[in-house]
Every structure is written in structure tokens, then in C-alpha cells.
Design a protein around this motif. Structure first.
Motif, mmCIF file in Angstrom:
data_model
loop_
_atom_site.group_PDB
_atom_site.id
_atom_site.type_symbol
_atom_site.label_atom_id
_atom_site.label_comp_id
_atom_site.label_asym_id
_atom_site.label_seq_id
_atom_site.Cartn_x
_atom_site.Cartn_y
_atom_site.Cartn_z
ATOM 1 N N ASN A 54 -6.463 -20.673 -15.681
ATOM 2 C CA ASN A 54 -7.325 -20.288 -14.414
ATOM 3 C C ASN A 54 -8.523 -19.469 -14.790
ATOM 4 O O ASN A 54 -9.180 -19.065 -13.634
ATOM 5 C CB ASN A 54 -6.492 -19.317 -13.514
ATOM 6 C CG ASN A 54 -6.940 -19.336 -12.330
ATOM 7 O OD1 ASN A 54 -7.383 -20.458 -11.759
ATOM 8 N ND2 ASN A 54 -6.556 -18.099 -11.480
ATOM 9 N N GLY A 84 -4.591 -23.024 -8.496
ATOM 10 C CA GLY A 84 -4.032 -21.940 -7.852
ATOM 11 C C GLY A 84 -2.821 -21.355 -8.549
ATOM 12 O O GLY A 84 -1.991 -22.156 -9.344
ATOM 13 N N SER A 124 0.520 -25.487 5.271
ATOM 14 C CA SER A 124 1.005 -24.858 4.453
ATOM 15 C C SER A 124 2.224 -23.947 4.489
ATOM 16 O O SER A 124 3.356 -24.023 3.699
ATOM 17 C CB SER A 124 -0.052 -23.837 3.570
ATOM 18 O OG SER A 124 -0.484 -23.002 4.418
ATOM 19 N N ILE A 151 3.080 -18.602 -2.344
ATOM 20 C CA ILE A 151 2.873 -20.188 -2.546
ATOM 21 C C ILE A 151 2.172 -20.918 -1.507
ATOM 22 O O ILE A 151 1.042 -21.709 -1.681
ATOM 23 C CB ILE A 151 4.304 -21.074 -2.763
ATOM 24 C CG1 ILE A 151 4.909 -20.468 -4.082
ATOM 25 C CG2 ILE A 151 3.747 -22.668 -2.904
ATOM 26 C CD1 ILE A 151 6.361 -21.032 -4.082
ATOM 27 N N VAL A 154 -1.678 -20.128 -1.663
ATOM 28 C CA VAL A 154 -2.176 -20.878 -2.602
ATOM 29 C C VAL A 154 -2.479 -22.451 -2.148
ATOM 30 O O VAL A 154 -3.548 -22.988 -2.300
ATOM 31 C CB VAL A 154 -1.652 -21.021 -4.013
ATOM 32 C CG1 VAL A 154 -2.064 -21.762 -5.019
ATOM 33 C CG2 VAL A 154 -1.577 -19.751 -4.585
ATOM 34 N N LEU A 155 -1.298 -23.014 -1.665
ATOM 35 C CA LEU A 155 -1.440 -24.384 -1.163
ATOM 36 C C LEU A 155 -2.636 -24.564 0.004
ATOM 37 O O LEU A 155 -3.171 -25.606 -0.060
ATOM 38 C CB LEU A 155 0.018 -24.751 -0.399
ATOM 39 C CG LEU A 155 1.079 -24.808 -1.315
ATOM 40 C CD1 LEU A 155 2.119 -25.155 -0.504
ATOM 41 C CD2 LEU A 155 0.768 -25.982 -2.243
ATOM 42 N N PRO A 159 -5.356 -26.695 -4.017
ATOM 43 C CA PRO A 159 -5.713 -27.049 -5.205
ATOM 44 C C PRO A 159 -5.103 -28.162 -5.759
ATOM 45 O O PRO A 159 -4.291 -28.831 -5.250
ATOM 46 C CB PRO A 159 -4.954 -25.890 -5.988
ATOM 47 C CG PRO A 159 -3.818 -25.565 -4.898
ATOM 48 C CD PRO A 159 -4.374 -25.666 -3.645
ATOM 49 N N LEU A 162 -1.183 -26.433 -9.204
ATOM 50 C CA LEU A 162 -0.118 -25.138 -8.869
ATOM 51 C C LEU A 162 0.174 -24.529 -10.111
ATOM 52 O O LEU A 162 1.040 -25.336 -10.714
ATOM 53 C CB LEU A 162 0.760 -25.347 -7.808
ATOM 54 C CG LEU A 162 1.320 -24.381 -7.166
ATOM 55 C CD1 LEU A 162 0.593 -23.082 -6.696
ATOM 56 C CD2 LEU A 162 2.499 -24.781 -6.119
ATOM 57 N N VAL A 183 9.342 -25.611 -4.347
ATOM 58 C CA VAL A 183 7.954 -26.133 -5.251
ATOM 59 C C VAL A 183 8.462 -27.611 -5.498
ATOM 60 O O VAL A 183 7.616 -28.314 -5.493
ATOM 61 C CB VAL A 183 8.075 -25.232 -6.408
ATOM 62 C CG1 VAL A 183 7.613 -23.907 -6.130
ATOM 63 C CG2 VAL A 183 9.052 -25.373 -7.433
ATOM 64 N N GLN A 187 5.728 -30.192 -4.236
ATOM 65 C CA GLN A 187 5.210 -31.194 -5.514
ATOM 66 C C GLN A 187 5.030 -32.591 -5.179
ATOM 67 O O GLN A 187 4.205 -33.423 -5.138
ATOM 68 C CB GLN A 187 5.588 -30.749 -6.764
ATOM 69 C CG GLN A 187 5.092 -31.367 -7.946
ATOM 70 C CD GLN A 187 5.097 -32.636 -8.413
ATOM 71 O OE1 GLN A 187 6.355 -33.288 -8.210
ATOM 72 N NE2 GLN A 187 4.474 -33.242 -9.194
ATOM 73 N N LYS A 190 2.887 -32.853 -1.307
ATOM 74 C CA LYS A 190 1.410 -32.490 -1.582
ATOM 75 C C LYS A 190 0.526 -33.193 -2.686
ATOM 76 O O LYS A 190 -0.514 -33.209 -2.710
ATOM 77 C CB LYS A 190 1.402 -30.829 -1.892
ATOM 78 C CG LYS A 190 1.812 -30.080 -0.615
ATOM 79 C CD LYS A 190 0.686 -30.207 0.341
ATOM 80 C CE LYS A 190 1.177 -29.230 1.645
ATOM 81 N NZ LYS A 190 0.310 -29.267 2.856
ATOM 82 N N LEU A 194 2.095 -29.546 -11.019
ATOM 83 C CA LEU A 194 2.748 -28.449 -10.887
ATOM 84 C C LEU A 194 3.045 -27.896 -12.121
ATOM 85 O O LEU A 194 3.650 -28.691 -12.869
ATOM 86 C CB LEU A 194 3.943 -28.642 -10.100
ATOM 87 C CG LEU A 194 5.111 -27.360 -10.214
ATOM 88 C CD1 LEU A 194 4.277 -26.106 -9.306
ATOM 89 C CD2 LEU A 194 6.342 -27.693 -9.224
#
Length: 279
Positions: A54, A84, A124, A151, A154-155, A159, A162, A183, A187, A190, A194
Motif C-alpha cells: 500500500n 484498500g 458497500s 471493510i 474500503v469497498l 479498489p 483488499l 469477506v 470477494q 465484488k 483479497l
């Protein structure tokens, strides 16, 4: 064939000029829509990898590429649009007075149009099962709920990658299970890459691939099932083997022919039921 989304090329890092190397010549690749777990004991280098991905840190040696672009001081803001991160303590990531405000914060900083923000907030929060709490103050949420909002935040910025850096470490077993299930759904729905960073082998079972770190180097890289077969070696490098793997070993030693290395209790029960039905 899936495209490379992250590439580490002979990456080495240390926190002080004369200090010990935390990472030593690490090379690996992560692909589009892939779930990779990076696991290791404390001090193994796994969280340093997350920060390098990152651009929170930069390597002293080697190169890192995110979506084909090299990570450096010039590219850092473009890189952070692609990657993210969710950290161990969700309280450190809250800035809004309500859940909805918090999810909006990252988009406001990036200049998202209002109509896009409204849709991203809805999508999100739905994705992590927190839409009903959008007007709630974050401090009123449970630990697991806070992490789900983190989470979602960030979503919302959409991004390509993740990263969850020890994101379940402060949760109880129920909260940990909820986050891992969340998650997994995110994953899948989206379509993002991940990366879960953890010291808990129970959290790697849903990943496609596991990278095991030890003393700053890649100790092994394989599927979760293949990693679980190396119980004694894992213990030697400070990792606790899941109970289901220990139980399967005991059953084999007792003469019960377990067909394959079980990843969870359901697989072990299925194997035992199949053996019982043949008797």
C-alpha cells in the motif's frame, strides 16, 4: 489466464539502516480475483508485506508492482486507489459520526460525485450486511460490526485489491467467523483480489493459496490443504495447527483411513460418514 495484479521482485526491507532485515529477497505474484492468505508468527514479515503493498513503506532493495505500475513516491496516490487496507483495530479507522458518514469519507477525499457516493454507500453496506446500521454511531457497534463497516469503507472506493491485516485479531470466535464469512462473500461478489494477513491457520482454509513467512523469507507457498499436511514443520516455526488437523492425524494413527487432509470439521465428518457407510 488471470492477469498479475501484484508482483514482488526480490524485495528486501529493514526499518533502520543498520538494523536486521525484516524481509529478505521476497518474490511472489498475486493474480486478479485471487484470494491469498499470508501467514506467519509475529515478526515473520507478513505485516511489513501489507504495508509495502500500500506504499506505507518502500523497499530498500527490489521492486513492487501493483496492476503493472511500480510502487514509488511518484505513483503512491495512484497505487492507493487500487489497494484498500483494513487493520487490526477498526476504531483507528473511524472518522465519521455515523456509519454512513464513515463510509463516505474516503470517497469525499477522492472527489467522487454525490450520485456515485450515494450508490457506493448503499452497495458497500449491503455487501457486508450493515445497511440497517447506516445511521448508527460507530461506537455503539460490536467489534465484528465495526470491522464490517471498516471493510465497507474500503469497498466504497472500489479498489482492485483488499488487504485485511490481522483484521480479526481483536474479535471473539463468533466475530472472527462472521468477518471471514463476510469477506468470502465480498470477494466472490465484488471480483477483487483479497489478501488476508494472519497468524491463525484457521483463517486460511477459504483461500486459494497460502504464503507462509518465517524470519523474513517465504518458507512455503501452496494450497491450504498442502500446507496443513506439514503440521510438525508448522509448529517448529511457531504456528498453531488447527484442532481439526490434529484430530485427523490422531484418527489416522488409530487406523482410521482418512481420505484427504480435512480443512474443516464438515470435511472430516463427511469423510468419517463415508467410511462408516462402507462398513
Amino acid at each position: 489466464m488471470r492477469r498479475k495484479i501484484i508482483e514482488f521482485r526480490e524485495v528486501s526491507f529493514r526499518y533502520e539502516d543498520e538494523g536486521p532485515w525484516v524481509l529478505k529477497n521476497c518474490s511472489f505474484e498475486i493474480y486478479e480475483n485471487e484470494w491469498v492468505a499470508i501467514i506467519g508468527h509475529n515478526g515473520s514479515g507478513k505485516s511489513t508485506i501489507a504495508k509495502l503493498m500500500n506504499g506505507l513503506l518502500f523497499p530498500q532493495e527490489g521492486e513492487i508492482y501493483i496492476n503493472g505500475e511500480q510502487v514509488n513516491q511518484e505513483s503512491i496516490w495512484d497505487i492507493r486507489k487500487e489497494v484498500g487496507m483494513v487493520f487490526q483495530n477498526p476504531d483507528n479507522q473511524f472518522v465519521g459520526t455515523t456509519v454512513q458518514d464513515d463510509v463516505a469519507f474516503g470517497m469525499e477525499n477522492r472527489g467522487f460525485p454525490r450520485e456515485v457516493m450515494v450508490k457506493q454507500i448503499e452497495d458497500s453496506l449491503q455487501a457486508v450486511g450493515m445497511h440497517a446500521y447506516r445511521q448508527t454511531e460507530p461506537h455503539r457497534l460490536s467489534g465484528g460490526q465495526k470491522q464490517r463497516v471498516a471493510i465497507a469503507s474500503v469497498l466504497a472506493i472500489a479498489p482492485k485489491v483488499l488487504i485485511l491485516d490481522e483484521a480479526t485479531a481483536m474479535l471473539d470466535p463468533k466475530g472472527r467467523t462472521e468477518i471471514m464469512n463476510t469477506v468470502s462473500k465480498v470477494q466472490e461478489n465484488k471480483k477483487l483480489s483479497l489478501i488476508t494477513i494472519t497468524h491463525d491457520l484457521r483463517e486460511v482454509v477459504q483461500a486459494e493459496r497460502v504464503i507462509v513467512m518465517n524470519a523474513g523469507v517465504i518458507w512455503d507457498e501452496a494450497t491450504p490443504r498442502e500446507i496443513f499436511t506439514k503440521k510438525d514443520e508448522l509448529r517448529k516455526i511457531g504456528l498453531d495447527v488447527p484442532f481439526v488437523a490434529i484430530l485427523a492425524d490422531e484418527l489416522v494413527q488409530a487406523g482410521i483411513a482418512i481420505h484427504d487432509e480435512p480443512l474443516n470439521h464438515e470435511e472430516l465428518l463427511e469423510d468419517l460418514w463415508t467410511l462408516h457407510s462402507k462398513m
